[in-house]
Design an enzyme around this catalytic site. Structure first.
Site, PDB file in Angstrom:
ATOM      1  N   HIS A 164      -2.485   0.421  -4.528  1.00  0.00           N
ATOM      2  CA  HIS A 164      -2.350  -0.909  -3.957  1.00  0.00           C
ATOM      3  C   HIS A 164      -1.674  -1.790  -4.995  1.00  0.00           C
ATOM      4  CE1 HIS A 164      -6.034  -0.241  -1.090  1.00  0.00           C
ATOM      5  NE2 HIS A 164      -4.949   0.438  -0.724  1.00  0.00           N
TER       6      HIS A 164
ATOM      7  N   GLU B 216       3.009   0.461   3.321  1.00  0.00           N
ATOM      8  CA  GLU B 216       2.552  -0.629   4.169  1.00  0.00           C
ATOM      9  C   GLU B 216       2.585  -1.924   3.380  1.00  0.00           C
ATOM     10  OE1 GLU B 216      -1.118   0.211   6.246  1.00  0.00           O
ATOM     11  OE2 GLU B 216      -0.746   2.363   6.076  1.00  0.00           O
TER      12      GLU B 216
ATOM     13  N   ASP C 242       1.069   5.134   0.212  1.00  0.00           N
ATOM     14  CA  ASP C 242       0.238   6.178   0.800  1.00  0.00           C
ATOM     15  C   ASP C 242       0.501   7.537   0.154  1.00  0.00           C
ATOM     16  OD1 ASP C 242      -1.442   7.436   2.615  1.00  0.00           O
ATOM     17  OD2 ASP C 242       0.121   7.665   4.135  1.00  0.00           O
TER      18      ASP C 242
ATOM     19  N   ASP D 136       0.850  -1.193   0.000  1.00  0.00           N
ATOM     20  CA  ASP D 136       0.000   0.000   0.000  1.00  0.00           C
ATOM     21  C   ASP D 136       0.885   1.242   0.000  1.00  0.00           C
ATOM     22  OD1 ASP D 136      -1.866   1.963   0.363  1.00  0.00           O
ATOM     23  OD2 ASP D 136      -2.681   1.180   2.237  1.00  0.00           O
TER      24      ASP D 136
END
Length: 213
Positions: free
Chosen positions: A157, A179, A121, A119
């Site tokens: 993603h 992440e 951001d 992920d």
């Protein structure tokens, strides 16, 4: 107060009408939109229809799908609270996609296989589509794999395969974060494919090793 009887508290039901957003672009639906309406315009409706066929088979053939609320709470296809660790609350992709609960879909990552998600951001300008240089480098190193735009419209993603048993959150100096998750977590799925990425999951082991070094 001491001696007072505490009344039982009933968990409020999620009122989809209060937070209805387009499942394709994330924008608000018209106040008078019909109950079955899930997109805000013909353009989004067409894009969502195309997205149904672009998700990788490695995701759609696994019965680990949930719905999600506007606040990203995982929900069952029937509308109760779901859990990323309880298979009884998951559904097939077909059943989850057909449900009108919440505002969108989510996929549960499990140690049953090696499906993972990176992920990124706040890395994408939703107006220009331009990627931050650091995110472009991660995307390049990830190789040919399925990538989609996050619900916020400014994140990505990156889906793929790797042996990830412990989630990681890597804070960058500019305040953004990367992440990495592989189990015990659900990831929102928008179907908003980024660029011309394919509907396959590549091996992300090398790029994950580099990111976590």
């Amino acid at each position: 107060m001491p001696g007072e009887r505490l009344e039982s508290v009933t968990r409020p039901k999620y009122d989809r009408r209060m937070t209805r957003t387009c499942e394709q672009c994330g924008g608000p639906l018209a106040l008078m939109a019909r109950a079955h309406t899930v997109t805000c315009s013909p353009r989004c409706r067409k894009a969502r229809s195309r997205a149904k066929t672009t998700l990788p088979d490695e995701l759609t053939t696994r019965d680990r799908w949930v719905r999600r609320s506007a606040m990203k709470v995982p929900l069952t296809a029937a509308g109760t609270v779901a859990s990323s660790t309880d298979p009884r609350t998951w559904s097939t992709h077909k059943d989850a996609a057909a449900s009108m609960v919440g505002v969108g879909l989510g996929f549960v990552l499990s140690d049953e296989d090696d499906v993972v998600c990176i992920d990124l951001d706040h890395c994408l300008n939703p107006l220009t589509g331009r990627l931050a240089p650091w995110a472009a480098a991660v995307l390049r190193d990830a190789g040919t794999t399925y990538v989609e735009v996050s619900p916020s419209g400014d994140g990505l993603h990156i889906w793929g395969r790797a042996d990830v048993r412990q989630g990681r959150r890597i804070r960058r100096p500019d305040g953004t974060a990367v992440e990495i998750y592989g189990t015990g977590r659900y990831i929102t799925v928008t179907g908003r494919r980024h660029g011309s990425c394919p509907s396959i999951l590549a091996d992300l082991s090398a790029v994950i090793t580099e990111l976590t070094a």
